[in-house]
Motif scaffolding. Structure first.
Motif, PDB file in Angstrom:
ATOM      1  N   PHE A   6       0.811  -1.215   0.000  1.00 14.17           N
ATOM      2  CA  PHE A   6       0.000   0.000   0.000  1.00 14.17           C
ATOM      3  C   PHE A   6       0.846   1.268   0.000  1.00 14.17           C
ATOM      4  O   PHE A   6       0.354   2.341   0.368  1.00 14.17           O
ATOM      5  N   SER A   7       2.082   1.164  -0.413  1.00 15.28           N
ATOM      6  CA  SER A   7       2.968   2.332  -0.426  1.00 15.28           C
ATOM      7  C   SER A   7       2.942   3.058  -1.766  1.00 15.28           C
ATOM      8  O   SER A   7       3.918   3.711  -2.142  1.00 15.28           O
ATOM      9  N   GLY A   8       1.841   2.946  -2.495  1.00 16.69           N
ATOM     10  CA  GLY A   8       1.701   3.683  -3.747  1.00 16.69           C
ATOM     11  C   GLY A   8       2.096   2.913  -4.977  1.00 16.69           C
ATOM     12  O   GLY A   8       2.308   3.526  -6.033  1.00 16.69           O
ATOM     13  N   GLY A   9       2.175   1.595  -4.910  1.00 20.98           N
ATOM     14  CA  GLY A   9       2.593   0.809  -6.056  1.00 20.98           C
ATOM     15  C   GLY A   9       1.429   0.241  -6.845  1.00 20.98           C
ATOM     16  O   GLY A   9       0.323   0.773  -6.868  1.00 20.98           O
ATOM     17  N   VAL A  10       1.689  -0.909  -7.486  1.00 15.55           N
ATOM     18  CA  VAL A  10       0.730  -1.503  -8.394  1.00 15.55           C
ATOM     19  C   VAL A  10      -0.508  -2.003  -7.671  1.00 15.55           C
ATOM     20  O   VAL A  10      -1.621  -1.940  -8.201  1.00 15.55           O
ATOM     21  N   VAL A  11      -0.352  -2.479  -6.442  1.00 18.52           N
ATOM     22  CA  VAL A  11      -1.508  -3.000  -5.708  1.00 18.52           C
ATOM     23  C   VAL A  11      -2.454  -1.868  -5.335  1.00 18.52           C
ATOM     24  O   VAL A  11      -3.679  -1.999  -5.467  1.00 18.52           O
ATOM     25  N   THR A  12      -1.917  -0.747  -4.863  1.00 21.17           N
ATOM     26  CA  THR A  12      -2.768   0.400  -4.518  1.00 21.17           C
ATOM     27  C   THR A  12      -3.553   0.869  -5.732  1.00 21.17           C
ATOM     28  O   THR A  12      -4.758   1.151  -5.645  1.00 21.17           O
ATOM     29  N   ARG A  13      -2.897   0.957  -6.874  1.00 19.79           N
ATOM     30  CA  ARG A  13      -3.569   1.386  -8.103  1.00 19.79           C
ATOM     31  C   ARG A  13      -4.632   0.381  -8.532  1.00 19.79           C
ATOM     32  O   ARG A  13      -5.734   0.749  -8.955  1.00 19.79           O
ATOM     33  N   SER A  14      -4.324  -0.900  -8.407  1.00 19.78           N
ATOM     34  CA  SER A  14      -5.284  -1.921  -8.826  1.00 19.78           C
ATOM     35  C   SER A  14      -6.499  -1.969  -7.899  1.00 19.78           C
ATOM     36  O   SER A  14      -7.615  -2.255  -8.348  1.00 19.78           O
ATOM     37  N   VAL A  15      -6.298  -1.689  -6.606  1.00 17.23           N
ATOM     38  CA  VAL A  15      -7.434  -1.625  -5.685  1.00 17.23           C
ATOM     39  C   VAL A  15      -8.373  -0.492  -6.082  1.00 17.23           C
ATOM     40  O   VAL A  15      -9.610  -0.646  -6.073  1.00 17.23           O
ATOM     41  N   MET A  16      -7.826   0.642  -6.457  1.00 25.31           N
ATOM     42  CA  MET A  16      -8.643   1.763  -6.898  1.00 25.31           C
ATOM     43  C   MET A  16      -9.391   1.422  -8.178  1.00 25.31           C
ATOM     44  O   MET A  16     -10.570   1.769  -8.333  1.00 25.31           O
ATOM     45  N   VAL A  17      -8.725   0.722  -9.098  1.00 27.93           N
ATOM     46  CA  VAL A  17      -9.376   0.326 -10.346  1.00 27.93           C
ATOM     47  C   VAL A  17     -10.524  -0.637 -10.068  1.00 27.93           C
ATOM     48  O   VAL A  17     -11.643  -0.473 -10.576  1.00 27.93           O
ATOM     49  N   SER A  18     -10.267  -1.651  -9.250  1.00 25.88           N
ATOM     50  CA  SER A  18     -11.315  -2.629  -8.943  1.00 25.88           C
ATOM     51  C   SER A  18     -12.479  -1.987  -8.206  1.00 25.88           C
ATOM     52  O   SER A  18     -13.649  -2.319  -8.467  1.00 25.88           O
ATOM     53  N   THR A  19     -12.181  -1.071  -7.295  1.00 24.01           N
ATOM     54  CA  THR A  19     -13.253  -0.400  -6.564  1.00 24.01           C
ATOM     55  C   THR A  19     -14.115   0.438  -7.500  1.00 24.01           C
ATOM     56  O   THR A  19     -15.358   0.397  -7.431  1.00 24.01           O
ATOM     57  N   GLY A  20     -13.485   1.192  -8.386  1.00 22.78           N
ATOM     58  CA  GLY A  20     -14.244   2.001  -9.334  1.00 22.78           C
ATOM     59  C   GLY A  20     -15.069   1.167 -10.285  1.00 22.78           C
ATOM     60  O   GLY A  20     -16.251   1.462 -10.543  1.00 22.78           O
ATOM     61  N   VAL A  21     -14.474   0.108 -10.828  1.00 20.36           N
ATOM     62  CA  VAL A  21     -15.203  -0.761 -11.751  1.00 20.36           C
ATOM     63  C   VAL A  21     -16.373  -1.436 -11.039  1.00 20.36           C
ATOM     64  O   VAL A  21     -17.478  -1.559 -11.591  1.00 20.36           O
ATOM     65  N   THR A  22     -16.162  -1.865  -9.793  1.00 21.94           N
ATOM     66  CA  THR A  22     -17.235  -2.534  -9.048  1.00 21.94           C
ATOM     67  C   THR A  22     -18.382  -1.588  -8.754  1.00 21.94           C
ATOM     68  O   THR A  22     -19.558  -1.950  -8.941  1.00 21.94           O
ATOM     69  N   LEU A  23     -18.083  -0.372  -8.301  1.00 26.02           N
ATOM     70  CA  LEU A  23     -19.146   0.577  -7.965  1.00 26.02           C
ATOM     71  C   LEU A  23     -19.919   1.014  -9.202  1.00 26.02           C
ATOM     72  O   LEU A  23     -21.165   0.970  -9.223  1.00 26.02           O
ATOM     73  N   VAL A  24     -19.203   1.419 -10.236  1.00 29.15           N
ATOM     74  CA  VAL A  24     -19.872   1.887 -11.456  1.00 29.15           C
ATOM     75  C   VAL A  24     -20.600   0.737 -12.145  1.00 29.15           C
ATOM     76  O   VAL A  24     -21.751   0.873 -12.583  1.00 29.15           O
ATOM     77  N   GLY A  25     -19.940  -0.409 -12.255  1.00 30.44           N
ATOM     78  CA  GLY A  25     -20.563  -1.545 -12.923  1.00 30.44           C
ATOM     79  C   GLY A  25     -21.798  -2.048 -12.189  1.00 30.44           C
ATOM     80  O   GLY A  25     -22.816  -2.369 -12.824  1.00 30.44           O
ATOM     81  N   THR A  26     -21.741  -2.108 -10.866  1.00 30.74           N
ATOM     82  CA  THR A  26     -22.908  -2.564 -10.099  1.00 30.74           C
ATOM     83  C   THR A  26     -24.073  -1.603 -10.264  1.00 30.74           C
ATOM     84  O   THR A  26     -25.226  -2.025 -10.418  1.00 30.74           O
ATOM     85  N   LEU A  27     -23.805  -0.305 -10.247  1.00 29.80           N
ATOM     86  CA  LEU A  27     -24.868   0.677 -10.433  1.00 29.80           C
ATOM     87  C   LEU A  27     -25.506   0.538 -11.812  1.00 29.80           C
ATOM     88  O   LEU A  27     -26.750   0.517 -11.932  1.00 29.80           O
TER      89      LEU A  27
END
Length: 310
Positions: free
Chosen positions: A87-108
């Protein structure tokens, strides 16, 4: 004498009533109860122990992981170095943001389209309802192939776009059928009374149908959210830019394929790769574990009412 006869008759009636009851309503034998307890205990252990081991490994240091052979069942000196690193700003942090956005927008989007389609199919006088229902059932039985799906996404210009993770799976035919069956169980008198008062179709849907359908909508929303959160195959097909990868594709890369996570913190000993992999796995599981208990109470009502009575 009369009392003894009455007692015997009452005992015979109780035994007769007990013998007339179905087998599953009878009181089980103590040995059967003990066997059930053992089976449930073993099943719970098989589910809980791997999860505890994953968490323990993610909280372990290099020495503990090496002594345990790569998989720690219990750690006595937990450390959060693996979580700090991912969670220090690398690939995992970015991918969590991507998955969260896709999940929220896609579910709506999925909920809105599913409810609108199911409501239209549930109304008896909707123009073209039967052909459209047959089309929905056809897609449920015959899924499109991989190549036609890819060509369609490519022709729409969705390659390397987040919309490629949402639009191809925005509507699920099974969820549409479940919501439609639930809508059909709503008394027609309520809808007719609203129309007499001058309510439009949109008002009927938002003021009457949706408040009565919170259970099924909550369940279907959870189905869609879990699907979007756990999806990785569409990302493999349609995303060429690594910076747009969702969390599940990152998890597949570092855990399933075993690639090394190359991000270190300055001035600290990097955690072992096993701890990093298990930390990514925990991050991918925890959001669903947090959401599920709040929607669990709706499962029986939302699924059984729409499926059995429809």
């Amino acid at each position: 004498m009369i009392s003894s006869t009455a007692t015997k008759r009452t005992g015979r009636e109780r035994r007769s009533a007990a013998s007339d009851r179905p087998m599953w309503m009878g009181k089980p034998h103590p040995a059967v109860q003990a066997l059930k307890a053992v089976v449930l205990t073993v099943a719970c252990a098989l589910v809980i122990l791997p999860f505890v081991a994953v968490i323990s490994t993610s909280l372990s240091d290099e020495e503990t992981v090496r002594q345990a052979g790569g998989f720690v069942l219990w750690t006595s000196d937990p450390t959060f170095a693996a979580y700090q690193q991912i969670f220090s700003g690398g690939v995992v942090t970015r991918s969590v943001m991507v998955s969260t956005g896709v999940t929220l927008v896609g579910t709506l989007i999925s909920i809105v389209t599913t409810v609108a389609l199911a409501y239209g199919l549930a109304r008896p006088k909707t123009l073209g309802a039967k052909p459209l229902l047959m089309t929905v059932l056809f897609t449920l039985l015959f899924a499109p192939g991989l190549i036609p799906s890819y060509l369609m996404v490519k022709e729409l210009g969705l390659i390397d776009s987040y919309w490629a993770l949402i639009l191809p799976v925005a509507v699920n035919a099974f969820n549409v059928i479940v919501v439609r069956s639930f809508f059909m169980d709503i008394p027609q008198e309520l809808i007719d009374s609203a129309r007499i008062d001058g309510a439009s179709e949109f008002t009927v849907l938002t003021r009457i149908v949706l408040p009565l359908s919170r259970a099924v909508i909550a369940v279907v929303a959870l189905f869609y959210a879990v699907g979007y959160w756990n999806a990785f195959f569409n990302a493999v097909l349609y995303l060429n830019d690594n910076s747009k990868w969702p969390l599940q594709l990152v998890l597949r890369t570092f855990v399933v394929q075993g690639q090394t996570y190359q991000q270190s913190l300055d001035g600290s000993i990097p955690p072992p790769q096993a701890a990093l992999q298990m930390a990514i796995l925990v991050v991918s599981i925890v959001p669903i574990l947090i959401v599920y208990p709040f929607l669990q109470k709706h499962f029986a009502k939302g699924m059984l009412t729409g499926a059995v009575k429809g």
